[in-house]
Design a protein around this motif. Structure first.
Motif, PDB file in Angstrom:
ATOM      1  N   LEU A   1       0.877  -1.167   0.000  1.00 35.23           N
ATOM      2  CA  LEU A   1       0.000   0.000   0.000  1.00 35.23           C
ATOM      3  C   LEU A   1       0.914   1.217   0.000  1.00 35.23           C
ATOM      4  O   LEU A   1       1.710   1.404   0.919  1.00 35.23           O
ATOM      5  CB  LEU A   1      -0.823  -0.041   1.284  1.00 35.23           C
ATOM      6  CG  LEU A   1      -2.088   0.782   1.358  1.00 35.23           C
ATOM      7  CD1 LEU A   1      -3.113   0.218   0.386  1.00 35.23           C
ATOM      8  CD2 LEU A   1      -2.654   0.721   2.781  1.00 35.23           C
ATOM      9  N   ILE A   2       0.833   2.044  -1.025  1.00 37.74           N
ATOM     10  CA  ILE A   2       1.787   3.151  -1.170  1.00 37.74           C
ATOM     11  C   ILE A   2       1.041   4.481  -1.170  1.00 37.74           C
ATOM     12  O   ILE A   2       0.072   4.646  -1.919  1.00 37.74           O
ATOM     13  CB  ILE A   2       2.591   2.998  -2.475  1.00 37.74           C
ATOM     14  CG1 ILE A   2       3.366   1.679  -2.441  1.00 37.74           C
ATOM     15  CG2 ILE A   2       3.559   4.165  -2.677  1.00 37.74           C
ATOM     16  CD1 ILE A   2       3.975   1.287  -3.752  1.00 37.74           C
ATOM     17  N   ALA A   3       1.468   5.383  -0.299  1.00 36.17           N
ATOM     18  CA  ALA A   3       0.849   6.715  -0.264  1.00 36.17           C
ATOM     19  C   ALA A   3       1.873   7.720  -0.774  1.00 36.17           C
ATOM     20  O   ALA A   3       3.021   7.716  -0.344  1.00 36.17           O
ATOM     21  CB  ALA A   3       0.426   7.051   1.156  1.00 36.17           C
ATOM     22  N   LEU A   4       1.456   8.566  -1.709  1.00 33.64           N
ATOM     23  CA  LEU A   4       2.352   9.584  -2.259  1.00 33.64           C
ATOM     24  C   LEU A   4       1.763  10.952  -1.975  1.00 33.64           C
ATOM     25  O   LEU A   4       0.569  11.163  -2.148  1.00 33.64           O
ATOM     26  CB  LEU A   4       2.503   9.408  -3.777  1.00 33.64           C
ATOM     27  CG  LEU A   4       3.085   8.068  -4.257  1.00 33.64           C
ATOM     28  CD1 LEU A   4       3.087   8.012  -5.779  1.00 33.64           C
ATOM     29  CD2 LEU A   4       4.476   7.846  -3.707  1.00 33.64           C
ATOM     30  N   LYS A   5       2.638  11.880  -1.533  1.00 34.80           N
ATOM     31  CA  LYS A   5       2.183  13.237  -1.256  1.00 34.80           C
ATOM     32  C   LYS A   5       2.398  14.095  -2.509  1.00 34.80           C
ATOM     33  O   LYS A   5       3.498  14.109  -3.060  1.00 34.80           O
ATOM     34  CB  LYS A   5       2.991  13.804  -0.078  1.00 34.80           C
ATOM     35  CG  LYS A   5       2.531  15.172   0.389  1.00 34.80           C
ATOM     36  CD  LYS A   5       3.393  15.610   1.561  1.00 34.80           C
ATOM     37  CE  LYS A   5       2.969  16.961   2.091  1.00 34.80           C
ATOM     38  NZ  LYS A   5       3.887  17.417   3.147  1.00 34.80           N
ATOM     39  N   ASN A   6       1.358  14.784  -2.935  1.00 34.33           N
ATOM     40  CA  ASN A   6       1.395  15.626  -4.146  1.00 34.33           C
ATOM     41  C   ASN A   6       2.053  14.927  -5.328  1.00 34.33           C
ATOM     42  O   ASN A   6       3.032  15.414  -5.888  1.00 34.33           O
ATOM     43  CB  ASN A   6       2.142  16.945  -3.883  1.00 34.33           C
ATOM     44  CG  ASN A   6       1.552  17.696  -2.701  1.00 34.33           C
ATOM     45  OD1 ASN A   6       0.350  17.614  -2.464  1.00 34.33           O
ATOM     46  ND2 ASN A   6       2.383  18.425  -1.963  1.00 34.33           N
ATOM     47  N   PRO A   7       1.506  13.781  -5.762  1.00 36.73           N
ATOM     48  CA  PRO A   7       2.153  13.053  -6.860  1.00 36.73           C
ATOM     49  C   PRO A   7       1.940  13.768  -8.201  1.00 36.73           C
ATOM     50  O   PRO A   7       0.913  14.396  -8.406  1.00 36.73           O
ATOM     51  CB  PRO A   7       1.437  11.707  -6.857  1.00 36.73           C
ATOM     52  CG  PRO A   7       0.107  11.960  -6.217  1.00 36.73           C
ATOM     53  CD  PRO A   7       0.300  13.090  -5.254  1.00 36.73           C
ATOM     54  N   SER A   8       2.926  13.664  -9.087  1.00 35.96           N
ATOM     55  CA  SER A   8       2.758  14.169 -10.452  1.00 35.96           C
ATOM     56  C   SER A   8       2.015  13.098 -11.254  1.00 35.96           C
ATOM     57  O   SER A   8       1.790  11.987 -10.760  1.00 35.96           O
ATOM     58  CB  SER A   8       4.123  14.430 -11.082  1.00 35.96           C
ATOM     59  OG  SER A   8       4.726  13.181 -11.382  1.00 35.96           O
ATOM     60  N   ALA A   9       1.710  13.437 -12.508  1.00 36.29           N
ATOM     61  CA  ALA A   9       0.985  12.472 -13.347  1.00 36.29           C
ATOM     62  C   ALA A   9       1.829  11.223 -13.584  1.00 36.29           C
ATOM     63  O   ALA A   9       1.297  10.125 -13.760  1.00 36.29           O
ATOM     64  CB  ALA A   9       0.615  13.138 -14.671  1.00 36.29           C
ATOM     65  N   ALA A  10       3.140  11.393 -13.561  1.00 37.30           N
ATOM     66  CA  ALA A  10       4.026  10.263 -13.880  1.00 37.30           C
ATOM     67  C   ALA A  10       4.456   9.477 -12.635  1.00 37.30           C
ATOM     68  O   ALA A  10       5.202   8.508 -12.735  1.00 37.30           O
ATOM     69  CB  ALA A  10       5.259  10.781 -14.600  1.00 37.30           C
TER      70      ALA A  10
END
Ligand SMILES: [Zn+2]
Length: 425
Positions: free
Chosen positions: A369-378
């Protein structure tokens, strides 16, 4: 108040740590350690094998036997919790400081320190960490007192120890929102800024956004592991390289030196290694503290994952050099019996990190389970690619990756980027 004798002990610890402990080589350090251990155990022939290795559960279960005053766990816990609730950290129990560990997993730890040990702690930590310029400010009476800004979850008698006419000390309670502290930080700009890596990183972002304008001379990361990406961010924002203190409830376990390398505190603690990998690069430490006499720390196994540096540091300190403190044992992920250590996951995430501001990763039965903060489209494709490479290199199939929204950790909570829920169950 500290007695004159205790103050002298602190000063002696400062001088010994700063200018003493000159061991020509590692063998001399180990021989000296052996003598200290024999003295502590009052025996000439050390028979380690006869001493059991204990852990936090053992210590808590038999708390009163592991401290010199015979104080029971209930009594210690209730005194510590009382301070925590009232946010008044002055009370002591039978002249001892009682503190709670920030307990990232399992049972909360509790520690006891005498006022003498507290002063030794202060003397040692200042001796290890003060830069020459900070030390000069401290001893030149015509200059303003050295100001230390401490961003911590709990205040404690421990930290107040450092306060004197030459050191002023501002405490920022992390249970309050960080934004509330910015103004005070600017009004009382610290010479030394001390706090958990994730909190320092948040201040660095504010500084880069020009919402904060401070110029600390020294940055000291405590209570959380400091990874390379965070260290770089701090250096970019404040133009100083952060130093690191590796400290647990159980004691002062390591410091970074003037070269920026993290050394184990072998001048106070004897470390045995419980190896975690076949290559003998990563281990959990089993510690024996030969300077403490209030709480006995004797062959005590910590759940941390430490990684040895490839090369010893050449600064003159003969104590072992670590590449990093990589986290707790539950930050080690396991797939089909193959362990993936936190430094490997961190390296993969760092390679993708231009696509997001922060991240966390949990291992569950169902995958990652991966959480990303402010991810870009890529971002997702990039993380998938880097983790794919990592799993490939370990001949493992990439588990199901589920991407979720980033949630900021609760105020005052430790940031834990990697966590295996399998290990916890
Ligand atoms: Zn060094």
């Amino acid at each position: 108040m500290a007695t004159r004798r205790e103050q002298f002990a602190a000063l002696a610890a400062f001088c010994r740590t700063r200018w003493g402990y000159r061991f020509g080589n590692r063998t001399a350090l180990l021989r000296w350690q052996h003598k200290r251990l024999s003295r502590m155990l009052r025996t000439r022939t050390l028979d380690w094998a006869s001493l059991p290795v204990i852990d936090k559960a053992t210590l808590l279960a038999d708390f009163s036997s592991y401290n010199s005053q015979g104080i029971g766990l209930e009594k210690a816990l209730s005194a510590a919790k009382q301070s925590e609730r009232s946010r008044d950290f002055r009370p002591e129990l039978a002249g001892l400081t009682v503190g709670l560990s920030s307990g990232t997993s399992g049972k909360q730890g509790v520690f006891l320190l005498s006022s003498r040990e507290r002063l030794l702690w202060a003397g040692t930590i200042l001796a290890r960490l003060l830069s020459t310029e900070s030390l000069r400010q401290l001893v030149q009476p015509w200059r303003p007192a050295l100001r230390i800004g401490f961003l911590l979850r709990a205040d404690s008698n421990l930290y107040n120890t450092v306060r004197s006419s030459r050191v002023s000390f501002d405490f920022y309670d992390l249970l309050e929102p960080l934004e509330d502290h910015l103004q005070k930080l600017e009004q009382r700009p610290p010479d030394l800024l001390v706090g958990p890596a994730s909190v320092l990183a948040e201040l660095a972002r504010q500084q880069l956004n020009e919402e904060l304008h401070i110029t600390p001379r020294q940055l000291i990361s405590v209570a959380e592991e400091l990874d390379d990406a965070t260290a770089e961010l701090l250096e970019r924002a404040f133009r100083v390289r952060p130093a690191q203190v590796y400290q647990a409830t159980e004691g002062l376990l390591g410091f970074s030196c003037r070269r920026g390398k993290l050394h184990l505190n072998e001048q106070h603690v004897f470390f045995e290694k419980d190896w975690l990998d076949a290559e003998h690069t990563r281990f959990s430490p089993i510690i024996t503290d030969f300077t403490r006499s209030t709480q006995f720390i004797l062959r005590y196994r910590l759940d941390d994952v430490l990684r040895l540096a490839d090369h010893p540091c050449d600064c003159g300190n003969q104590a072992l050099t670590l590449a990093a403190v990589d986290g707790r044992a539950d930050a080690v992920l396991s797939f089909d019996g193959v362990k993936l250590f936190p430094d490997l996951i961190r390296r993969s995430m760092a390679l993708a990190s231009s696509e997001f501001d922060d991240w966390s990763l949990r291992q569950r039965e169902s995958g990652l389970l991966i959480a990303l903060k402010n991810p870009s489209a890529a971002a997702i494709a990039s993380v998938r690619r880097e983790l794919g490479r990592l799993f490939d290199s370990h001949h493992l199939a990439l588990p199901t990756l589920t991407f979720v929204d980033w949630q900021a950790p609760l105020p005052g909570a430790k940031l834990r980027r990697i966590f295996s829920q399998l290990a916890a169950s």
